[in-house]
Enzyme design. Structure first.
Site, PDB file in Angstrom:
ATOM      1  CB  THR A   1      -0.957  -0.155   0.971  1.00 13.55           C
ATOM      2  OG1 THR A   1      -1.294  -1.205   1.600  1.00 13.55           O
ATOM      3  CG2 THR A   1      -1.818   1.095   0.960  1.00 13.55           C
ATOM      4  CB  SER A   2       0.705   4.449  -2.863  1.00 13.30           C
ATOM      5  OG  SER A   2      -0.381   4.486  -2.883  1.00 13.30           O
ATOM      6  CB  SER A   3      -1.428   5.358   1.724  1.00 10.52           C
ATOM      7  OG  SER A   3      -2.257   4.364   2.205  1.00 10.52           O
ATOM      8  CB  CYS A   4       2.246   1.457   4.624  1.00  6.67           C
ATOM      9  SG  CYS A   4       3.989   1.482   3.483  1.00  6.67           S
ATOM     10  N   GLY A   5       2.452   3.500   6.363  1.00  7.91           N
ATOM     11  CA  GLY A   5       2.949   4.081   7.299  1.00  7.91           C
ATOM     12  C   GLY A   5       4.351   4.033   7.413  1.00  7.91           C
TER      13      GLY A   5
END
Length: 291
Positions: free
Chosen positions: A112-116
């Site tokens: 997921t490109s929005s992972c933290g």
């Protein structure tokens, strides 16, 4: 099952005039991907090429790499409590002996490109799971792909001309594979650009064409880390996008040897990594000749 578009009523306002008319919209439905009978992921997609989408997704997850890794893909019968088939649940069966990685952990790390999570963990995850190296700067059996900037500049118009559903809806992303000789190898559309890429890669897997070591991947929007990851996992050496890349996409490209081109519009483009595959001297000579 195969509906790509749907009709909805819309109130249209043009120069103060109000009218009611039907509008054609791109269809969007959830699809659950199961791996050997176990739920794995849910993605929102445009129906169509569902089996290729599931296969391409599993290539990017490091599960599938060759056509022989795949036993079959089927829609799940009785997908609803009433026993009817929604054609929104697919089960991918791997061939006996195919090792299944810890997908849950890897997905949390890098899909997921929005992972933290930190960028280094994401880069390490791709580097350790990629089946093929796209870095050809150290020599090899075949010379590196070499592309003229004018060739790259011609690709967005060719992709746009091949977007059949976009012409009716204006609401789809697209991804295309081009050969280094300019041949349009395949093009797919979807509400999600990552799904469009998965459909391309999945079809290549089904056709026994992986790795795509002499291909150029063009996407209609930005180049996220996730798309760069999918290119690397499919062995694609060049990723071009009509919009901006993310910082982590650039880092991944530099780390793996992927050529990453962004803002590909008209005769202009930015090369963020892998510039050895771009004929920069030829472009400079053209610029000097016009100056």
């Amino acid at each position: 099952m195969g509906r790509v578009t749907e009709r909805r009523k819309v109130i249209r306002i043009r120069d103060g005039a109000v009218s009611t008319r039907p509008d054609t919209l791109v269809a969007e439905e959830p699809m659950e991907i199961r791996l050997n009978g176990k739920p794995l992921a849910i993605t929102m997609r445009t129906p169509g090429d569902d089996f290729a989408l599931a296969a391409g997704f599993l290539v990017s997850e490091g599960v599938l790499a060759e056509r022989s890794d795949l036993q079959n893909i089927v829609y799940c019968a009785g997908a609803t409590a009433e026993g009817s088939n929604t054609y929104n649940v697919v089960d991918v069966r791997t061939a006996p002996g195919v090792e299944i990685p810890d997908i849950t952990l890897e997905r949390n790390v890098y899909t997921t490109s929005s992972c933290g999570l930190c960028g280094k963990a994401s880069l390490d995850a791709v580097r350790t799971t990629a089946r093929w190296a796209v870095d050809d700067t150290h020599g090899g059996d075949a010379p590196p792909v070499r592309l003229d900037p004018a060739f790259l500049a011609s690709l967005p118009d060719r992709l746009r001309a091949a977007q059949r559903v976009f012409d009716r809806t204006g609401g789809l992303h697209a991804a295309a594979l081009f050969g280094e000789d300019g041949e349009l190898l395949d093009v797919r559309e979807d509400v999600g650009r990552h799904n469009a890429v998965d459909k391309l890669v999945g079809r290549a897997l089904q056709n026994g064409s992986l790795p795509l070591s002499r291909a150029v991947l063009l996407v209609s929007g930005r180049a996220s880390f996730e798309l760069a990851q999918k290119a690397v996992m499919a062995g694609i050496p060049v990723l071009a996008a009509v919009s901006a890349p993310s910082s982590l996409a650039v880092d991944l490209a530099a780390e793996t040897g992927l050529t990453l081109v962004g803002f590909l519009r008209g005769a202009s483009m930015n090369v963020y990594a892998g510039e050895h595959r771009i004929a920069l001297r030829a472009a400079a000579a053209v610029d000097q000749g016009q100056g």
